[in-house]
Scaffold this motif. Structure first.
Motif, PDB file in Angstrom:
ATOM      1  N   GLN A  16     -60.487  -8.273  46.701  1.00 12.93           N
ATOM      2  CA  GLN A  16     -61.702  -9.060  46.522  1.00 12.93           C
ATOM      3  C   GLN A  16     -61.941  -9.993  47.692  1.00 12.93           C
ATOM      4  OE1 GLN A  16     -61.239 -11.011  42.756  1.00 12.93           O
ATOM      5  NE2 GLN A  16     -61.603  -9.153  41.597  1.00 12.93           N
ATOM      6  N   TRP A  17     -63.196 -10.091  48.109  1.00 14.24           N
ATOM      7  CA  TRP A  17     -63.592 -10.946  49.217  1.00 14.24           C
ATOM      8  C   TRP A  17     -63.174 -12.385  48.924  1.00 14.24           C
ATOM      9  CZ3 TRP A  17     -66.042 -15.227  50.852  1.00 14.24           C
ATOM     10  CH2 TRP A  17     -66.344 -15.293  52.209  1.00 14.24           C
ATOM     11  N   GLY A  18     -62.593 -13.032  49.953  1.00 14.57           N
ATOM     12  CA  GLY A  18     -62.198 -14.432  49.842  1.00 14.57           C
ATOM     13  C   GLY A  18     -60.812 -14.656  49.282  1.00 14.57           C
ATOM     14  N   ARG A  19     -60.171 -13.616  48.820  1.00 14.91           N
ATOM     15  CA  ARG A  19     -58.815 -13.750  48.270  1.00 14.91           C
ATOM     16  C   ARG A  19     -57.780 -13.350  49.306  1.00 14.91           C
ATOM     17  NH1 ARG A  19     -58.719 -12.563  41.982  1.00 14.91           N
ATOM     18  NH2 ARG A  19     -60.363 -14.007  41.431  1.00 14.91           N
ATOM     19  N   SER A  20     -56.529 -13.700  49.033  1.00 19.38           N
ATOM     20  CA  SER A  20     -55.405 -13.323  49.892  1.00 19.38           C
ATOM     21  C   SER A  20     -54.368 -12.597  49.047  1.00 19.38           C
ATOM     22  CB  SER A  20     -54.778 -14.558  50.538  1.00 19.38           C
ATOM     23  OG  SER A  20     -55.687 -15.175  51.410  1.00 19.38           O
ATOM     24  N   TYR A  21     -53.672 -11.638  49.683  1.00 24.24           N
ATOM     25  CA  TYR A  21     -52.706 -10.808  48.977  1.00 24.24           C
ATOM     26  C   TYR A  21     -51.392 -10.787  49.750  1.00 24.24           C
ATOM     27  CZ  TYR A  21     -56.855  -9.408  46.444  1.00 24.24           C
ATOM     28  OH  TYR A  21     -57.991  -9.428  45.677  1.00 24.24           O
ATOM     29  N   GLU A  22     -50.311 -10.949  49.023  1.00 19.89           N
ATOM     30  CA  GLU A  22     -48.961 -11.021  49.601  1.00 19.89           C
ATOM     31  C   GLU A  22     -48.486  -9.657  50.091  1.00 19.89           C
ATOM     32  OE1 GLU A  22     -44.510 -11.807  47.846  1.00 19.89           O
ATOM     33  OE2 GLU A  22     -46.212 -12.670  46.800  1.00 19.89           O
ATOM     34  N   MET A  23     -47.782  -9.695  51.209  1.00 21.38           N
ATOM     35  CA  MET A  23     -47.220  -8.477  51.785  1.00 21.38           C
ATOM     36  C   MET A  23     -45.952  -8.867  52.545  1.00 21.38           C
ATOM     37  SD  MET A  23     -49.339  -5.728  54.043  1.00 21.38           S
ATOM     38  CE  MET A  23     -49.575  -6.736  55.482  1.00 21.38           C
ATOM     39  N   THR A  24     -44.940  -8.014  52.521  1.00 19.23           N
ATOM     40  CA  THR A  24     -43.716  -8.248  53.287  1.00 19.23           C
ATOM     41  C   THR A  24     -43.596  -7.153  54.336  1.00 19.23           C
ATOM     42  OG1 THR A  24     -42.653  -9.229  51.353  1.00 19.23           O
ATOM     43  CG2 THR A  24     -41.222  -8.595  53.181  1.00 19.23           C
ATOM     44  N   MET A  25     -43.419  -7.579  55.582  1.00 15.45           N
ATOM     45  CA  MET A  25     -43.305  -6.651  56.710  1.00 15.45           C
ATOM     46  C   MET A  25     -41.846  -6.599  57.153  1.00 15.45           C
ATOM     47  SD  MET A  25     -46.736  -8.053  58.622  1.00 15.45           S
ATOM     48  CE  MET A  25     -46.942  -6.712  59.782  1.00 15.45           C
ATOM     49  N   PHE A  26     -41.338  -5.387  57.358  1.00  9.38           N
ATOM     50  CA  PHE A  26     -39.949  -5.186  57.768  1.00  9.38           C
ATOM     51  C   PHE A  26     -39.933  -4.583  59.170  1.00  9.38           C
ATOM     52  CE2 PHE A  26     -40.115  -5.097  53.205  1.00  9.38           C
ATOM     53  CZ  PHE A  26     -39.021  -5.854  52.813  1.00  9.38           C
ATOM     54  N   PHE A  27     -39.137  -5.180  60.038  1.00 14.20           N
ATOM     55  CA  PHE A  27     -39.057  -4.766  61.436  1.00 14.20           C
ATOM     56  C   PHE A  27     -37.680  -4.189  61.711  1.00 14.20           C
ATOM     57  CE2 PHE A  27     -42.081  -8.160  60.974  1.00 14.20           C
ATOM     58  CZ  PHE A  27     -43.181  -7.712  61.700  1.00 14.20           C
ATOM     59  N   GLU A  28     -37.577  -3.440  62.795  1.00 15.54           N
ATOM     60  CA  GLU A  28     -36.292  -2.884  63.186  1.00 15.54           C
ATOM     61  C   GLU A  28     -35.312  -3.984  63.598  1.00 15.54           C
ATOM     62  OE1 GLU A  28     -35.528   1.073  65.393  1.00 15.54           O
ATOM     63  OE2 GLU A  28     -35.719  -0.480  66.943  1.00 15.54           O
ATOM     64  N   LYS A  29     -35.776  -4.979  64.365  1.00 10.70           N
ATOM     65  CA  LYS A  29     -34.896  -6.037  64.872  1.00 10.70           C
ATOM     66  C   LYS A  29     -35.156  -7.393  64.227  1.00 10.70           C
ATOM     67  CE  LYS A  29     -34.643  -3.791  69.380  1.00 10.70           C
ATOM     68  NZ  LYS A  29     -35.099  -3.850  70.760  1.00 10.70           N
ATOM     69  N   ALA A  30     -36.395  -7.764  64.100  1.00  2.79           N
ATOM     70  CA  ALA A  30     -36.747  -9.086  63.553  1.00  2.79           C
ATOM     71  C   ALA A  30     -36.501  -9.108  62.043  1.00  2.79           C
ATOM     72  CB  ALA A  30     -38.212  -9.395  63.851  1.00  2.79           C
ATOM     73  N   PRO A  31     -36.253 -10.291  61.491  1.00  5.88           N
ATOM     74  CA  PRO A  31     -36.077 -10.386  60.036  1.00  5.88           C
ATOM     75  C   PRO A  31     -37.390 -10.094  59.305  1.00  5.88           C
ATOM     76  CG  PRO A  31     -35.513 -12.475  61.143  1.00  5.88           C
ATOM     77  CD  PRO A  31     -36.029 -11.549  62.184  1.00  5.88           C
TER      78      PRO A  31
END
Length: 152
Positions: free
Chosen positions: A126-141
């Motif tokens: 929905q426009w104006g809202r924010s949604y949680e996401m977790t990004m996983f990297f090869e080196k970075a936490p």
């Protein structure tokens, strides 16, 4: 009872700090910057999806101050069954295994470039809202971010 000069100076300083905080807080809130070990991830965003459209939603972002090579290898969110990486928005674009990045001042992972796609959404975005996401990297936490919808 009249305030002492010292109390007046302290009260005046507190008022200035509070006013400055109020003025600057919308700026800080809209920045959406996330700091990794060797990069800054800027403003992950998506367009709103139409009501009932739950098939997919592309997610775009920018990276700045990238100081070493790394790659985004996986993403999770409670709002979609899966997240895949795409080489571009073109209908013929194929899924890719990761999003690689190398040292640069600024990298754009936007339309017609590598980006993420949420597959089988559990709710419309929905426009104006924010949604949680977790990004996983090869080196970075791992990095927890909020994807802003409609604000880009």
């Amino acid at each position: 009872m009249t305030p002492t000069p010292r109390f007046s100076r302290i009260a005046s300083a507190v008022r200035r700090v509070l006013l400055l905080t109020l003025v600057l807080s919308p700026i800080a809130a809209s920045a959406h910057e996330y700091y990794g070990l060797d990069f800054t991830l800027i403003h992950p965003w998506a367009d709103a999806t139409e009501e009932g459209q739950l098939a997919s939603a592309p997610i775009y972002f920018t990276m700045e101050s990238v100081r070493s090579k790394d790659r985004l290898v996986r993403v999770s969110t409670p709002y979609a069954e899966s997240v895949e990486f795409r080489s571009s928005d073109a209908p013929s674009a194929k899924a890719i295994k990761s999003i690689d990045f190398a040292p640069a001042d600024k990298l754009d992972f936007g339309k017609d470039r590598p980006h993420m796609v949420l597959r089988n959404l559990k709710v419309p975005l929905q426009w104006g809202r924010s949604y949680e996401m977790t990004m996983f990297f090869e080196k970075a936490p791992p990095m927890q971010v909020m994807v802003s919808v409609g604000a880009h």
